[in-house]
Design an enzyme around this catalytic site. Structure first.
Site, PDB file in Angstrom:
ATOM      1  N   ARG A  92       9.910   1.627  -4.831  1.00 18.49           N
ATOM      2  CA  ARG A  92       8.925   1.046  -3.616  1.00 18.49           C
ATOM      3  C   ARG A  92       9.148  -0.609  -3.755  1.00 18.49           C
ATOM      4  O   ARG A  92       8.526  -0.922  -2.606  1.00 18.49           O
ATOM      5  CB  ARG A  92       7.772   1.537  -4.124  1.00 18.49           C
ATOM      6  CG  ARG A  92       7.180   2.450  -2.901  1.00 18.49           C
ATOM      7  CD  ARG A  92       5.717   2.698  -3.386  1.00 18.49           C
ATOM      8  NE  ARG A  92       4.822   3.358  -2.632  1.00 18.49           N
ATOM      9  CZ  ARG A  92       5.055   5.080  -2.664  1.00 18.49           C
ATOM     10  NH1 ARG A  92       5.937   5.528  -3.411  1.00 18.49           N
ATOM     11  NH2 ARG A  92       4.530   5.633  -1.761  1.00 18.49           N
TER      12      ARG A  92
ATOM     13  N   ARG B  97      -1.938   1.753   3.311  1.00 14.44           N
ATOM     14  CA  ARG B  97      -0.717   2.268   2.811  1.00 14.44           C
ATOM     15  C   ARG B  97       0.435   1.845   3.730  1.00 14.44           C
ATOM     16  O   ARG B  97       1.314   1.468   3.300  1.00 14.44           O
ATOM     17  CB  ARG B  97      -0.785   3.786   2.379  1.00 14.44           C
ATOM     18  CG  ARG B  97      -1.646   4.175   1.336  1.00 14.44           C
ATOM     19  CD  ARG B  97      -1.925   5.794   1.357  1.00 14.44           C
ATOM     20  NE  ARG B  97      -0.926   6.475   1.539  1.00 14.44           N
ATOM     21  CZ  ARG B  97      -1.168   7.753   1.945  1.00 14.44           C
ATOM     22  NH1 ARG B  97      -2.194   8.419   2.248  1.00 14.44           N
ATOM     23  NH2 ARG B  97      -0.283   8.563   1.798  1.00 14.44           N
TER      24      ARG B  97
END
Ligand code: ATP
Ligand code: MG
Length: 269
Positions: free
Chosen positions: A136, A219
């Site tokens: 990520r 997010r």
């Protein structure tokens, strides 16, 4: 660059925690497997070309749904960082404790923890797998590349999901999960047979602590900033393919076609 320096220091630890594994590849043939109430054709690997896949996409873009479909069709294990963290939380492990705090506020679990967690998972896998949710960050991507290169198992396809933002918030609000398996349900288009209960095990479904509009916003922002960097990082390699659509049903056939094209269809009945 700073992240590369950080990473090199990490790997130079004496008695490093990454042990290369060498698994001889054996050709696997078509098998028919039983999944839920349907028999589906399941293609393992074709002609010696292993599938080493990475799935990228914003929160709620359907990574979980796509990975379980790919898993069923091509019979490859999925390593989902989010699922592994949620299982750690459910088991009350030390990592779970750290993860619970970060997940709840939409933040990321530190790179060193994630790198150790996922490379450990990869050590137990053979030649074929699908990664969902890791890497990520660039730090994680560099670490993964380095470790995979050591065992001659570099990524060979990156699947990037592109779903409009207006679609995904509603999905997140309607989402319920079965933590032990990572199975995902959606009240509007993929509801469980009995409300709040997993179809397969009969166990309770739960809401994720980060599936609410406030955390989702964080997010999404975080994802945007980091994904741009990741896409840039991988784009140079020519193994990145982006699939666009509003629903998982719209996107999945495109992914399947691409996988069959790249990894073979010879055995599908
Ligand atoms: P989706 O809604 O498609 O499941 P997501 O990316 O928001 O997407 P998960 O992948 O399940 O959800 O991850 C949930 C949370 O777990 C993240 O918000 C983050 O806190 C943590 N997490 C998962 N993978 C990583 C990672 N590779 N590095 C750091 N934190 C991670
Ligand atoms: Mg997910």
């Amino acid at each position: 660059m700073h992240f590369i320096k950080n990473y090199r220091i990490l790997t130079k630890q004496p008695g490093g925690w990454f042990k290369p594994i060498h698994v001889p590849f054996t050709r696997m043939s078509l098998s028919r497997s039983f999944h839920g109430s349907n028999f589906v054709n399941s293609l393992s690997v074709k002609d010696g070309l292993p599938m080493r896949l990475l799935l990228l996409g914003s929160p709620g873009s359907g990574k979980g749904t796509q990975s379980s479909r790919i898993q069923k069709k091509f019979n490859i294990p999925v390593i989902s960082s989010g699922d592994i963290l949620r299982q750690n939380i459910a088991r009350g492990t030390k990592i779970g404790e750290i993860a619970a705090k970060e997940i709840e506020r939409g933040a990321y679990v530190p790179d060193d923890i994630m790198i150790e967690l996922i490379t450990k998972e990869l050590q137990n896998k053979q030649q074929n797998w699908l990664l969902d949710g890791f890497p990520r960050t660039i730090n994680q991507a560099v670490a993964l590349d380095d470790r995979l290169a050591m065992t001659d198992r570099s990524l060979n396809l990156i699947i990037n999901l592109s779903v409009p933002e207006e679609v995904i918030l509603q999905r997140i609000m309607d989402r319920w999960v079965h933590v032990p398996s990572g199975r995902v349900y959606n009240l509007s288009y993929n509801p469980p047979k009995i409300n709040g209960i997993d179809d397969i095990t009969g166990e309770q479904l739960t809401k994720r602590s980060d599936d609410n509009p406030e955390t989702f916003k964080i997010r999404l922002q975080k994802h945007k900033a980091l994904t741009e960097l990741l896409l840039e990082y991988y784009a140079k390699r020519n193994i990145l393919v982006t699939f666009c659509g509003r629903t998982s049903d719209e996107i999945y056939p495109q992914i399947e076609r691409e996988l069959l094209k790249r990894f073979g269809s010879g055995n599908l009945g």
